[in-house]
Design an enzyme around this catalytic site. Structure first.
Site, mmCIF file in Angstrom:
data_model
loop_
_atom_site.group_PDB
_atom_site.id
_atom_site.type_symbol
_atom_site.label_atom_id
_atom_site.label_comp_id
_atom_site.label_asym_id
_atom_site.label_seq_id
_atom_site.Cartn_x
_atom_site.Cartn_y
_atom_site.Cartn_z
ATOM 1 N N ARG A 90 0.832 -1.206 0.000
ATOM 2 C CA ARG A 90 0.000 0.000 0.000
ATOM 3 C C ARG A 90 0.867 1.256 0.000
ATOM 4 O O ARG A 90 0.565 2.225 -0.716
ATOM 5 C CB ARG A 90 -0.921 0.001 1.226
ATOM 6 N N ASN A 145 -10.695 -4.386 -1.366
ATOM 7 C CA ASN A 145 -10.604 -3.369 -2.415
ATOM 8 C C ASN A 145 -9.664 -3.794 -3.543
ATOM 9 O O ASN A 145 -8.734 -4.569 -3.307
ATOM 10 C CB ASN A 145 -10.100 -2.054 -1.807
ATOM 11 N N CYS A 165 -19.182 -2.161 0.925
ATOM 12 C CA CYS A 165 -18.388 -0.967 1.201
ATOM 13 C C CYS A 165 -19.059 -0.213 2.342
ATOM 14 O O CYS A 165 -20.283 -0.283 2.502
ATOM 15 C CB CYS A 165 -18.294 -0.087 -0.046
ATOM 16 N N HIS A 195 -16.586 3.456 -4.680
ATOM 17 C CA HIS A 195 -15.696 4.603 -4.476
ATOM 18 C C HIS A 195 -15.836 5.646 -5.583
ATOM 19 O O HIS A 195 -14.907 6.413 -5.864
ATOM 20 C CB HIS A 195 -14.239 4.157 -4.324
ATOM 21 N N TYR A 250 -14.243 10.070 -2.178
ATOM 22 C CA TYR A 250 -13.354 9.578 -3.236
ATOM 23 C C TYR A 250 -13.485 10.384 -4.536
ATOM 24 O O TYR A 250 -12.577 10.343 -5.367
ATOM 25 C CB TYR A 250 -13.613 8.094 -3.507
#
Length: 434
Positions: A90, A145, A165, A195, A250
């Site tokens: 990440r 995700n 989500c 998102h 987002y």
């Protein structure tokens, strides 16, 4: 019932366990299986999960294992919450895109694409084991995700799956506080892709059962609620008023890309903050005196995750037929998208099927962005399933946050280099790059 969590060593898991303990009447669990390959995570997270159940007087048993087959065998439902490559991957997703003047984010843009490439093949391997060993009517609930792409991969492969989500439930709670009602009295017109969503209506049910859309009140020029909502999504109030909808946070990556990029270049990454939080959480989990969800877990993200998960699981297993916001097949809901694309909208949930409800047509600006991102998502899934630099390049170029060939070329090389050890085909693809 037997419920299995793949990725059960996540520091998120005690959030789930807390919900399972509090809402045991809604979701009666006899066996909770936490499956994770990391022995230290299994020891720490599994230990606190067992103590939490015992402290709450929950009659169920918590099992911890690295054996996926044992974990999913005869399961009624299986939850996926995976992070292939961990927080280190990440951190890379949030930084290498900066070298090509693009935002770094773990679920959208080039970083989110990298996560999809790493994740889809592994999720499909686990899903095949679920199909082989779990109960024949077991459902997979995916929280991994990028949820939209991962859920479509599962559905295309014939699995009984739905994507989950926490954005919609977070908005529901936020509006409930704003209008001083119980969360269950709020119904959202939530539309888009995972998102990439907007709230186009906020319906509040009164004591007599009637509903009223309070979004016009929020959009009123003299409404302090609008400024508070704008601040919560980090976007201008005028944008919300112009769209007659509240965008999810987002959307900021699309509506204020350059501003966000400048912020990212001068701030520590979200991955670094999460790693600090995870170290603190794991230290808490190691303390045998800790028998409830630590307060630090609120800093980890995933607010209301347990409530959202319990809602969908109890609806499926209880065949309730109620409506929840989920990631499901389009099936004509958005006529401009293929039926097999995965969208995020209110859907009716039963044991046999999860069906999207009709929605009003999207405004042209919303439909245009949804179409653009959906085109990228379809190419991204092809790249995740089949590999190859050309597939990666085409999907990268298609993303609206990239959109330029030279930038896509650079980002493709950066992605392959950063993920050479996590994608079996990436090293060779990079070696053959121009």
């Amino acid at each position: 019932m037997k419920l299995t969590v793949i990725g059960g060593g996540s520091t998120y898991t005690p959030e789930l366990v807390d919900g399972f303990a509090r809402l045991r009447d809604q979701l009666p669990i006899d066996e909770l299986w936490l499956v994770d390959p990391d022995p230290e995570r299994r020891r720490l997270v599994g230990g606190v999960a067992q103590r939490m159940f015992a402290h709450a007087g929950h009659p169920g048993t918590v099992h911890v294992t690295d054996d996926v087959v044992a974990g999913v065998s005869d399961a009624d439902a299986v939850m996926f919450q995976l992070r292939i490559g961990g927080q280190a991957a990440r951190q890379q997703d949030e930084t290498w895109p900066h070298e090509a003047c693009c935002i770094g984010q773990e679920t959208t843009g080039p970083g989110g694409f990298a996560k999809a490439l790493r994740t889809v093949p592994v999720v499909l391997e686990y899903a095949d084991l679920v199909r082989e060993h779990a109960k024949p009517d077991a459902w997979i609930v995916d929280f991994t995700n990028p949820v939209g792409i991962v859920t479509r991969a599962l559905l295309d492969a014939g699995h009984r799956a739905v994507g989950l989500c926490n954005v919609a439930i977070g908005f529901q709670r936020r509006f409930a506080r704003e209008f001083d009602v119980a969360p269950e009295a709020v119904r959202l017109d939530h539309v888009g892709l995972n998102h990439l969503t907007w709230e186009r209506g906020v319906h509040v049910r009164s004591a007599d059962g009637t509903e009223r859309d309070v979004l016009p009140d929020l959009l009123a020029a003299d409404s302090g609620a609008l400024d508070r909502m704008a601040e919560s999504v980090h976007m201008p109030a005028d944008l919300i008023r112009l769209q007659h909808a509240v965008p999810s946070y987002y959307l900021r990556y699309f509506y204020a890309h350059d501003v966000v990029l400048e912020e990212q270049l001068h701030e520590r990454t979200r991955a670094e903050a999460v790693m600090d939080t995870e170290r603190a959480l794991l230290a808490k989990y190691a303390d045998e005196a800790v028998v409830t969800k630590p307060a630090e877990l609120e800093q980890r993200g995933g607010a209301y995750y347990s409530e959202a998960a319990i809602d969908v699981l109890s609806s499926i297993l209880g065949d309730r037929g109620d409506v929840q916001v989920l990631n499901v097949r389009n099936d004509g809901t958005f006529p401009f998208l293929p039926d097999d694309h995965v969208i995020e909208v209110p859907a009716r949930v039963t044991r046999q099927a999860i069906t999207p409800l009709p929605v009003a047509p999207l405004a042209p600006d919303m439909a245009g962005l949804v179409s653009h991102v959906a085109g990228y998502e379809r190419l991204a899934l092809e790249a995740a399933l089949h590999g190859g630099r050309d597939r990666v390049l085409r999907a990268m170029w298609a993303h609206p946050l990239v959109g330029q060939v030279d930038k896509a070329e650079r980002l493709t090389d950066l992605l392959l280099a950063a993920n050479a050890d996590l994608l079996p085909w990436a090293g060779g693809a990079l070696a053959g790059a121009r």
